[in-house]
Design a protein around this motif. Structure first.
Motif, mmCIF file in Angstrom:
data_model
loop_
_atom_site.group_PDB
_atom_site.id
_atom_site.type_symbol
_atom_site.label_atom_id
_atom_site.label_comp_id
_atom_site.label_asym_id
_atom_site.label_seq_id
_atom_site.Cartn_x
_atom_site.Cartn_y
_atom_site.Cartn_z
ATOM 1 N N LEU A 182 0.891 -1.324 -0.022
ATOM 2 C CA LEU A 182 0.103 -0.039 0.107
ATOM 3 C C LEU A 182 1.011 1.140 0.086
ATOM 4 C CD1 LEU A 182 -2.333 -1.316 2.848
ATOM 5 C CD2 LEU A 182 -2.936 -1.261 0.591
ATOM 6 N N ASP A 183 0.451 2.263 -0.404
ATOM 7 C CA ASP A 183 1.332 3.559 -0.440
ATOM 8 C C ASP A 183 1.554 4.108 0.944
ATOM 9 O OD1 ASP A 183 2.162 3.769 -3.003
ATOM 10 O OD2 ASP A 183 0.444 4.957 -3.710
ATOM 11 N N GLY A 184 2.608 3.947 1.191
ATOM 12 C CA GLY A 184 3.004 4.646 2.606
ATOM 13 C C GLY A 184 4.338 5.255 2.641
ATOM 14 N N ILE A 185 4.651 6.124 3.699
ATOM 15 C CA ILE A 185 5.944 6.934 3.844
ATOM 16 C C ILE A 185 6.505 6.583 4.931
ATOM 17 C CG2 ILE A 185 5.193 8.838 2.294
ATOM 18 C CD1 ILE A 185 4.729 10.618 5.144
ATOM 19 N N GLY A 186 5.758 6.052 5.816
ATOM 20 C CA GLY A 186 6.460 5.024 6.899
ATOM 21 C C GLY A 186 5.409 4.217 7.948
ATOM 22 N N VAL A 187 6.002 3.864 9.081
ATOM 23 C CA VAL A 187 5.084 3.183 10.031
ATOM 24 C C VAL A 187 5.215 3.758 11.237
ATOM 25 C CG1 VAL A 187 4.763 0.909 11.204
ATOM 26 C CG2 VAL A 187 5.145 0.889 8.785
ATOM 27 N N TYR A 188 4.203 3.886 11.698
ATOM 28 C CA TYR A 188 4.160 4.453 13.361
ATOM 29 C C TYR A 188 3.581 3.546 14.291
ATOM 30 C CZ TYR A 188 4.253 7.431 17.386
ATOM 31 O OH TYR A 188 4.473 8.310 18.375
ATOM 32 N N ARG A 189 4.062 3.104 15.484
ATOM 33 C CA ARG A 189 3.434 2.256 16.186
ATOM 34 C C ARG A 189 3.168 2.886 17.507
ATOM 35 N NH1 ARG A 189 6.648 -2.778 19.238
ATOM 36 N NH2 ARG A 189 7.832 -0.995 20.388
ATOM 37 N N LEU A 194 -1.525 -2.498 24.607
ATOM 38 C CA LEU A 194 -1.765 -2.825 23.046
ATOM 39 C C LEU A 194 -0.703 -2.132 22.291
ATOM 40 C CD1 LEU A 194 -4.390 -4.280 21.751
ATOM 41 C CD2 LEU A 194 -5.159 -2.064 21.346
ATOM 42 N N HIS A 195 -0.008 -2.527 21.329
ATOM 43 C CA HIS A 195 0.526 -1.996 20.318
ATOM 44 C C HIS A 195 -0.249 -1.788 19.106
ATOM 45 C CE1 HIS A 195 4.677 -3.149 22.088
ATOM 46 N NE2 HIS A 195 4.265 -2.278 22.701
ATOM 47 N N SER A 196 -0.405 -0.426 18.658
ATOM 48 C CA SER A 196 -1.308 -0.595 17.171
ATOM 49 C C SER A 196 -0.142 -0.014 16.139
ATOM 50 C CB SER A 196 -2.340 0.575 17.314
ATOM 51 O OG SER A 196 -3.069 0.259 18.284
ATOM 52 N N TYR A 197 -0.423 -0.729 14.997
ATOM 53 C CA TYR A 197 0.535 -0.293 14.156
ATOM 54 C C TYR A 197 0.031 0.331 12.848
ATOM 55 C CZ TYR A 197 3.834 -3.662 16.046
ATOM 56 O OH TYR A 197 4.854 -4.294 16.714
ATOM 57 N N LEU A 198 0.343 1.455 12.656
ATOM 58 C CA LEU A 198 -0.373 2.282 11.603
ATOM 59 C C LEU A 198 0.611 2.668 10.420
ATOM 60 C CD1 LEU A 198 -1.459 5.173 14.373
ATOM 61 C CD2 LEU A 198 -2.742 3.011 13.676
ATOM 62 N N LEU A 199 0.119 2.561 9.208
ATOM 63 C CA LEU A 199 0.626 2.933 8.088
ATOM 64 C C LEU A 199 0.671 4.224 7.653
ATOM 65 C CD1 LEU A 199 2.434 1.898 5.432
ATOM 66 C CD2 LEU A 199 0.253 1.478 4.187
ATOM 67 N N VAL A 200 1.713 4.964 7.969
ATOM 68 C CA VAL A 200 1.600 6.526 7.634
ATOM 69 C C VAL A 200 1.791 6.776 5.940
ATOM 70 C CG1 VAL A 200 2.274 8.948 7.939
ATOM 71 C CG2 VAL A 200 2.430 7.297 9.773
ATOM 72 N N ASN A 201 0.637 7.495 5.524
ATOM 73 C CA ASN A 201 0.727 7.635 4.218
ATOM 74 C C ASN A 201 0.810 9.058 3.736
ATOM 75 O OD1 ASN A 201 -1.930 8.126 4.488
ATOM 76 N ND2 ASN A 201 -2.911 6.371 3.368
ATOM 77 N N LYS A 202 0.592 10.244 4.575
ATOM 78 C CA LYS A 202 0.878 11.445 4.331
ATOM 79 C C LYS A 202 1.198 12.245 5.431
ATOM 80 C CE LYS A 202 -2.974 12.902 1.555
ATOM 81 N NZ LYS A 202 -3.902 13.739 1.414
ATOM 82 N N ILE A 203 1.922 13.424 5.146
ATOM 83 C CA ILE A 203 1.992 14.397 6.328
ATOM 84 C C ILE A 203 0.964 15.478 5.991
ATOM 85 C CG2 ILE A 203 3.467 16.155 7.216
ATOM 86 C CD1 ILE A 203 4.573 13.535 7.882
#
Ligand SMILES: [Zn+2]
Ligand SMILES: [Zn+2]
Length: 249
Positions: free
Chosen positions: A124-131, A137-146
């Protein structure tokens, strides 16, 4: 290619990009975070001036207690519309017979989680991952835009004012002192509402119980007497709709 090999390769390439991502945007500089699932907006901040708004797709969560992974597409409590985008990963898993990409939830470890994040980053289009990390809980987010300050999501986010202990930031809502989640007391509204609806600038979510409605009608509307009886208080939008569904029964 077997799954381990495939996942390992994706993980390697994510790790490099992650470092750049964190450095470029100063991700680790921010001590606080808050997210809005409906807007799919993550706010990293130190204070109101020093902050960064990111747009994200939820990948999934890892429960530290049960040591299980759950894909966001499988999680009925995930409110982000873009969790559906993750079904591409599931399809890919089906085609390649990669079980971990197909099942909704299963035992896993942290290493697995980063592999899932890396695969999503790749597909998927992403620029980074933020946890996001909390105690449980750990939630993993795919960051796709600032997001810029004038992005629609940021403007909407800023319009939300209440910081509710249970729900975080959300829009204002007002209810009488009598409404609670223990006993149904009727739910009278200033106008028909639904969760997430757009409001005109001078409209607010406003509701009161059946007793308040009686007093209001007897005193010809809202005035000192009926307002004193109602003692309207400020709550968050989510609390409002919890009260609505409970008290409308
Ligand atoms: Zn009332
Ligand atoms: Zn609330």
């Amino acid at each position: 290619m077997d799954y381990e090999e495939f996942a390992d390769e994706k993980c390697q390439s994510l790790m490099q990009i992650q470092e750049e991502f964190r450095e470029k945007f100063g991700i680790d500089r921010y001590e606080l975070w808050h997210y809005d699932a409906e807007l799919e907006l993550l706010r990293l901040y130190n204070d109101d001036q020093d902050q960064l708004f990111l747009k994200y797709i939820p990948i999934g969560t890892f429960s530290l207690k049960s040591e299980t992974w759950m894909w966001s597409w499988y999680n009925e409590y995930a409110a982000e519309p873009s969790k559906e985008n993750l079904l591409v990963i599931k399809d890919f898993g089906i085609k390649n017979d990669y079980h971990k990409l197909v099942e909704g939830t299963f035992s896993a470890d942290e290493f697995d989680c980063w592999e899932f994040a890396a695969i999503c980053f790749d597909k998927l289009d992403g620029i980074g991952v933020y946890r996001l990390t909390t105690e449980k809980l750990h939630s993993y987010l795919l960051v796709n835009k600032i997001l810029e300050d004038d992005a629609v999501e940021v403007i909407k986010y800023r319009q939300q004012k209440v910081n509710c202990e249970a729900h975080g930031y959300s829009r204002d809502a007002f209810v009488c002192q009598h409404l609670n989640l223990e006993q149904s007391k009727g739910f009278e509204e200033a106008f028909d509402t639904y969760r997430g609806m757009q409001l005109d600038e001078d409209d607010d979510f406003q509701a009161w119980c059946s007793e308040c409605e009686k007093v209001r009608l007897q005193s010809d509307g809202w005035n000192d007497e009926s307002e004193e009886f109602a003692k309207i208080k400020l709550i968050c939008e989510d609390c409002y709709f919890e009260l609505k569904s409970f008290n409308s029964k």
